[in-house]
Structure formats: structure tokens, C-alpha cells
Design a protein around this motif. Structure first.
Motif, PDB file in Angstrom:
ATOM      1  N   SER A  90     -23.432  27.374  18.803  1.00 26.89           N
ATOM      2  CA  SER A  90     -23.464  28.632  19.542  1.00 26.89           C
ATOM      3  C   SER A  90     -22.118  28.827  20.224  1.00 26.89           C
ATOM      4  O   SER A  90     -21.300  27.897  20.302  1.00 26.89           O
ATOM      5  CB  SER A  90     -24.605  28.654  20.556  1.00 26.89           C
ATOM      6  N   VAL A  91     -21.896  30.047  20.708  1.00 28.70           N
ATOM      7  CA  VAL A  91     -20.573  30.435  21.209  1.00 28.70           C
ATOM      8  C   VAL A  91     -20.730  31.282  22.461  1.00 28.70           C
ATOM      9  O   VAL A  91     -21.624  32.139  22.539  1.00 28.70           O
ATOM     10  CB  VAL A  91     -19.806  31.243  20.135  1.00 28.70           C
ATOM     11  N   VAL A  92     -19.869  31.049  23.453  1.00 21.12           N
ATOM     12  CA  VAL A  92     -19.673  31.978  24.564  1.00 21.12           C
ATOM     13  C   VAL A  92     -18.191  32.300  24.629  1.00 21.12           C
ATOM     14  O   VAL A  92     -17.358  31.618  24.014  1.00 21.12           O
ATOM     15  CB  VAL A  92     -20.179  31.408  25.908  1.00 21.12           C
ATOM     16  N   PHE A  93     -17.851  33.358  25.382  1.00 24.28           N
ATOM     17  CA  PHE A  93     -16.475  33.851  25.388  1.00 24.28           C
ATOM     18  C   PHE A  93     -15.913  33.913  26.801  1.00 24.28           C
ATOM     19  O   PHE A  93     -16.654  34.122  27.780  1.00 24.28           O
ATOM     20  CB  PHE A  93     -16.416  35.255  24.781  1.00 24.28           C
ATOM     21  N   SER A  94     -14.588  33.762  26.886  1.00 23.18           N
ATOM     22  CA  SER A  94     -13.900  34.001  28.148  1.00 23.18           C
ATOM     23  C   SER A  94     -14.058  35.469  28.523  1.00 23.18           C
ATOM     24  O   SER A  94     -14.328  36.320  27.676  1.00 23.18           O
ATOM     25  CB  SER A  94     -12.420  33.637  28.020  1.00 23.18           C
ATOM     26  N   ARG A  95     -13.868  35.783  29.780  1.00 25.24           N
ATOM     27  CA  ARG A  95     -14.153  37.138  30.239  1.00 25.24           C
ATOM     28  C   ARG A  95     -13.220  38.168  29.622  1.00 25.24           C
ATOM     29  O   ARG A  95     -13.573  39.356  29.530  1.00 25.24           O
ATOM     30  CB  ARG A  95     -14.116  37.211  31.764  1.00 25.24           C
ATOM     31  N   ASP A  96     -12.015  37.758  29.173  1.00 21.91           N
ATOM     32  CA  ASP A  96     -11.110  38.691  28.513  1.00 21.91           C
ATOM     33  C   ASP A  96     -11.332  38.752  27.004  1.00 21.91           C
ATOM     34  O   ASP A  96     -10.662  39.499  26.302  1.00 21.91           O
ATOM     35  CB  ASP A  96      -9.652  38.343  28.808  1.00 21.91           C
ATOM     36  N   GLY A  97     -12.269  37.963  26.504  1.00 24.33           N
ATOM     37  CA  GLY A  97     -12.587  37.987  25.092  1.00 24.33           C
ATOM     38  C   GLY A  97     -11.598  37.283  24.196  1.00 24.33           C
ATOM     39  O   GLY A  97     -11.748  37.321  22.972  1.00 24.33           O
ATOM     40  N   ARG A  98     -10.617  36.600  24.769  1.00 20.54           N
ATOM     41  CA  ARG A  98      -9.608  35.960  23.924  1.00 20.54           C
ATOM     42  C   ARG A  98     -10.051  34.586  23.426  1.00 20.54           C
ATOM     43  O   ARG A  98      -9.717  34.198  22.308  1.00 20.54           O
ATOM     44  CB  ARG A  98      -8.289  35.818  24.685  1.00 20.54           C
ATOM     45  N   TYR A  99     -10.797  33.864  24.230  1.00 20.23           N
ATOM     46  CA  TYR A  99     -11.142  32.487  23.880  1.00 20.23           C
ATOM     47  C   TYR A  99     -12.642  32.374  23.592  1.00 20.23           C
ATOM     48  O   TYR A  99     -13.477  32.913  24.328  1.00 20.23           O
ATOM     49  CB  TYR A  99     -10.753  31.531  25.011  1.00 20.23           C
ATOM     50  N   ALA A 100     -12.950  31.672  22.522  1.00 14.46           N
ATOM     51  CA  ALA A 100     -14.333  31.349  22.178  1.00 14.46           C
ATOM     52  C   ALA A 100     -14.576  29.880  22.469  1.00 14.46           C
ATOM     53  O   ALA A 100     -13.764  29.023  22.093  1.00 14.46           O
ATOM     54  CB  ALA A 100     -14.590  31.652  20.700  1.00 14.46           C
ATOM     55  N   TYR A 101     -15.683  29.591  23.127  1.00 16.41           N
ATOM     56  CA  TYR A 101     -16.089  28.215  23.398  1.00 16.41           C
ATOM     57  C   TYR A 101     -17.220  27.895  22.422  1.00 16.41           C
ATOM     58  O   TYR A 101     -18.304  28.486  22.495  1.00 16.41           O
ATOM     59  CB  TYR A 101     -16.538  28.054  24.842  1.00 16.41           C
ATOM     60  N   VAL A 102     -16.965  26.968  21.505  1.00 12.44           N
ATOM     61  CA  VAL A 102     -17.892  26.653  20.427  1.00 12.44           C
ATOM     62  C   VAL A 102     -18.584  25.339  20.741  1.00 12.44           C
ATOM     63  O   VAL A 102     -17.927  24.297  20.909  1.00 12.44           O
ATOM     64  CB  VAL A 102     -17.160  26.564  19.077  1.00 12.44           C
ATOM     65  N   PHE A 103     -19.912  25.380  20.820  1.00 14.27           N
ATOM     66  CA  PHE A 103     -20.721  24.196  21.101  1.00 14.27           C
ATOM     67  C   PHE A 103     -21.292  23.677  19.787  1.00 14.27           C
ATOM     68  O   PHE A 103     -22.079  24.372  19.135  1.00 14.27           O
ATOM     69  CB  PHE A 103     -21.865  24.531  22.055  1.00 14.27           C
ATOM     70  N   GLY A 104     -20.903  22.475  19.385  1.00 15.54           N
ATOM     71  CA  GLY A 104     -21.383  21.888  18.146  1.00 15.54           C
ATOM     72  C   GLY A 104     -22.589  21.004  18.359  1.00 15.54           C
ATOM     73  O   GLY A 104     -22.809  20.472  19.457  1.00 15.54           O
ATOM     74  N   ARG A 105     -23.364  20.814  17.303  1.00 18.40           N
ATOM     75  CA  ARG A 105     -24.563  19.980  17.407  1.00 18.40           C
ATOM     76  C   ARG A 105     -24.204  18.517  17.687  1.00 18.40           C
ATOM     77  O   ARG A 105     -25.003  17.776  18.256  1.00 18.40           O
ATOM     78  CB  ARG A 105     -25.359  20.070  16.097  1.00 18.40           C
ATOM     79  N   ASP A 106     -23.016  18.102  17.299  1.00 19.30           N
ATOM     80  CA  ASP A 106     -22.587  16.718  17.505  1.00 19.30           C
ATOM     81  C   ASP A 106     -22.067  16.454  18.916  1.00 19.30           C
ATOM     82  O   ASP A 106     -21.555  15.374  19.201  1.00 19.30           O
ATOM     83  CB  ASP A 106     -21.516  16.345  16.488  1.00 19.30           C
TER      84      ASP A 106
END
Length: 416
Positions: A90-106
Motif C-alpha cells: 500500500s502507498v501514502v503520499f507526502s502532502r505535496d504529492g511528490r513522494y510516495a511511501y511504499v509499504f511492502g509485505r516484507d
């Protein structure tokens, strides 16, 4: 006053005048260089300047990478690899939309620069993780973990670890954490599966978070917060109904709602858990997937979250998602009906369209204003884009075993 003449016959005033012009010229040159530098920083993978409001991410689960896409032209801009096990990413984003934080199952947490299409930071923060959240002000990223059960907080700019909250219930057992969502006031909400609790976490001081524990019910499996940030709702796998928390109440307390929706009926085998994070608020009503049933439940928050209707469907719903204007709700299904998508007209509460876009429809995501919806077709290695008014197919994008689709507009919403 007359000009003084130098020994070379030039006007002293003119010499002075030219000297005065060197300051603005140097300033202009400096500004031009700064603009060029900013252009380099704001440039996309193709080197062109662009904004981030129409960007998104498609998870390529088997390959351990993401596609960076844009919704205006419905194209792929770049791919970013090396993100580990993305089988439940799953993914969330920085408030400016530039950075994606990707959470992996591992347990991997990666910060990806969408404009430069590269990983800026990555940490292995757990053994088994299924997602996370980002605080209201964008300063802290939180990961929810299965193994070891708990929540970890990280600085959003550097991924420096700030705090760890072990998910130990009142019974002393460690639980899987599900349903992590950001709340107003630099808070988070989460559910503990085994111990049947909901936690409200005050992260105003992210190095010393404070936890309020509430009883939820048997086996909360997912959770969500309403768009206004007032209500947190946790689905219960171990019993019919949901747990509801009024976040405006002091102190907050959990209570059961929709407790009798399956009473007297035999529950069908559950092939895939519903995802409340993909629920819908439309026409002032909540549209919720019923566990083990071929229907969507409609609940009315204005009437104490009482059931106000049901819509019969083709299969067991997984995601029940509202178009941004609330006029439509789109539903996909668990196996064996995962080749089907149905559209509910929320004004009439009737299914108005059934489409079969592909085998293995895993996820749906609307463009920011809802004129189109993107569907991931895991079993046919592509993403389909549909017009939500005419239901015509607009585009097909190749993708390797795609699952989640996440657009940067999520950065502006609670619980996303």
C-alpha cells in the motif's frame, strides 16, 4: 551638474551609470541560474517540469516495483524497482504529492521521489507489514505490522525511526495491527486483530506517543475514518457488525453498529477479506461490504448508523468505492467473481451496469474529479481505464501482475 571627463575622455557619470547596472544584471543572472536549478529539481523522469496533482502509482506486485503514471494523458512515465515483496503493498503520499511511501509485505518501507523516479530512502522496519499512514501535517509516517505486531513511527523526510508501539493487548498477547488511519490533531487510529481493541494514538510528540485503548469486538479486520475525520469504523470478522468510535467525544468510546445484518443466516465461505479502506460515503450514507455475503450494506450516520438499505450484488464485495461526486459506487469482488465490476446508482440504490473487464480485478482508483476509473487486472497483466459516464474503455496500459493503484489526490484526504 556637468559631467566630469576622465583622462580617457569618457563621462564619469556614464561610467558610474554602467557600474550601477552591473548589480541588476548579476541578480538577473543569479535568478536565471536558480530557476534552472529549480527546474532540475521539479523535473519529471523525462526532464520536463510538471506538477504532481495528476500523478499516481501502480503496484507491480510480482516484480517488486511500481509504475509512475499520470492520469491526464493516461500514460506511464517511469518505473521504480527494488521495492521488495509487494504482494500486499500500500502507498501514502507526502502532502505535496511528490513522494510516495511504499509499504511492502516484507516489512520494507521505501520513500520514492515520483518526479525523479527513484528511491530516496528505504528501511526494513518489520518482518511482515500490511500498510501505514501519514500524519495530518505530513511530518511522520507510521507503519502497521503483523510481525512483530505493532506500530512504528518514522520521520517523513529521512525515515529516521522515532518510536515503536508494541501491539500488546490487555490479555498480554501480541496482535496483528490493521486499519491504521490518520486523524485530525496529529492522531492515529488502529485496530488489534487478536485482542479485539481499537487504539487512538496521540502522536503530537512522535517520540513519546500516547495510547488510548478501547474495546472493539471479536477480530477487527480493517478500519477506516470518515472524510470529515469524525468517525472511525472497524469491521469485525469474528461477529456480525462493526465497531464505531466517535472521535469528537471526550473521552472516545467504541460501540457496535449493524450488529444484526447476518442474524439467522449461514455465512458463506470468505475467499478474500473486504477492504473497508475502500469503502464509500455517498448521498450522506455509508456503503459497506458485508462479510461473507453478496451485498452492500447502507448505513445512515444521521440515524445512529442504523441500516437504511441493502443492495444485492453478483458476489462477495471486496472494494466498495464512491466516485468523488458520490453519484456512483463501484464494487469489485472476491473469487470466483473477480472478473466482474458492478456500478450502483446511489440515488436509486440499483445496480446500473455490470462489466467484465478482465480476470482478477484487484483494485480500483478514481481520478481526482471522477471522470475516469482505473482498474488493475492482475491475471491479465494490464490496467484498464474506463469513462465513468459512458462506461467506455478509454485506455489500456501494460503492467506486470498489477494490484494496488494509488493517486496523489489521496494526500489531501484523511485515512488514505
Amino acid at each position: 551638474m556637468a559631467d566630469r571627463t576622465t583622462s580617457g575622455g569618457r563621462s564619469a557619470r556614464r561610467t558610474t551609470s554602467r557600474k550601477h547596472w552591473t548589480g541588476p544584471l548579476k541578480l538577473a543572472a543569479a535568478l536565471a541560474l536558480a530557476a534552472a536549478g529549480l527546474a532540475g529539481c521539479a523535473g519529471g523522469a523525462d526532464g520536463m517540469m510538471r506538477g504532481t496533482g495528476d500523478l499516481g502509482v501502480v503496484i507491480e506486485r510480482a516484480a517488486g516495483r511500481i509504475q509512475v503514471v499520470e492520469t491526464s494523458g493516461m500514460t506511464r512515465l517511469a518505473t521504480v524497482a527494488g521495492l521488495g515483496d509487494l504482494s500486499h503493498a500500500s502507498v501514502v503520499f507526502s502532502r505535496d504529492g511528490r513522494y510516495a511511501y511504499v509499504f511492502g509485505r516484507d516489512g520494507g518501507l521505501s520513500r520514492v521521489d515520483l518526479l525523479r523516479a527513484r528511491v530516496t530512502h528505504r528501511v526494513m522496519q518489520a518482518g511482515n507489514s500490511i500498510g501505514g499512514a501519514i500524519l495530518q501535517d505530513g511530518s511522520v509516517v507510521a507503519a502497521q505490522n503483523y510481525a512483530p505486531g505493532g506500530i512504528r513511527l518514522f520521520d517523513a523526510a529521512t525515515l529516521e525511526p522515532l518510536a515503536e508501539i508494541p501491539a500488546i493487548g490487555r490479555d498480554g498477547r501480541r496482535s496483528k495491527v490493521v486499519g491504521l488511519a490518520d486523524l485530525p490533531g496529529r492522531r492515529l487510529a488502529a485496530s488489534l486483530f487478536e485482542s479485539g481493541e481499537i487504539w487512538i494514538i496521540d502522536a503530537a510528540d512522535p517520540r513519546h506517543p500516547q495510547v488510548t485503548r478501547l474495546d472493539a469486538g471479536r477480530e477487527p479486520y480493517d478500519g477506516l475514518v470518515t472524510p470529515d475525520g469524525r468517525w472511525y469504523l472497524a469491521g469485525l470478522f469474528g461477529e456480525d457488525g462493526l465497531a464505531l468510535v466517535d472521535l469528537w467525544q471526550t473521552p472516545p468510546a467504541a460501540r457496535k453498529v449493524l450488529a444484526g445484518y447476518g442474524r439467522g443466516e449461514t455465512r458463506l465461505p470468505v475467499y478474500k477479506m473486504p477492504h473497508l479502506r475502500g469503502w464509500a460515503m455517498a448521498q450522506g450514507q455509508a456503503w459497506l461490504p458485508a462479510v461473507g455475503r453478496h451485498e452492500v450494506l447502507v448505513a445512515d450516520p444521521a440515524r445512529g448508523w442504523q441500516e437504511s438499505g441493502r443492495v444485492a450484488l453478483a458476489g462477495q464485495p471486496v472494494f466498495v468505492m464512491a466516485r468523488p461526486d458520490g453519484r456512483q459506487v463501484w464494487v469489485n469482488f472476491a473469487f470466483p467473481d473477480n472478473d466482474t465490476v458492478q456500478v450502483i446508482d446511489t440515488a436509486t440504490r440499483q445496480v446500473v451496469r455490470t462489466i467484465k473487464p478482465c480476470r482478477g480485478v484487484l483494485h480500483m482508483e478514481f481520478t481526482p474529479k471522477g471522470e475516469a476509473v482505473w482498474l488493475s487486472c492482475r491475471d491479465e497483466d494490464r490496467v484498464e481505464v474506463y469513462d465513468t459516464a459512458s462506461f467506455a474503455r478509454l485506455a489500456t496500459l501494460p503492467a506486470d501482475n498489477p494490484s494496488g493503484i494509488f493517486f496523489t489526490v489521496r494526500a489531501q484526504r484523511f485515512g488514505m
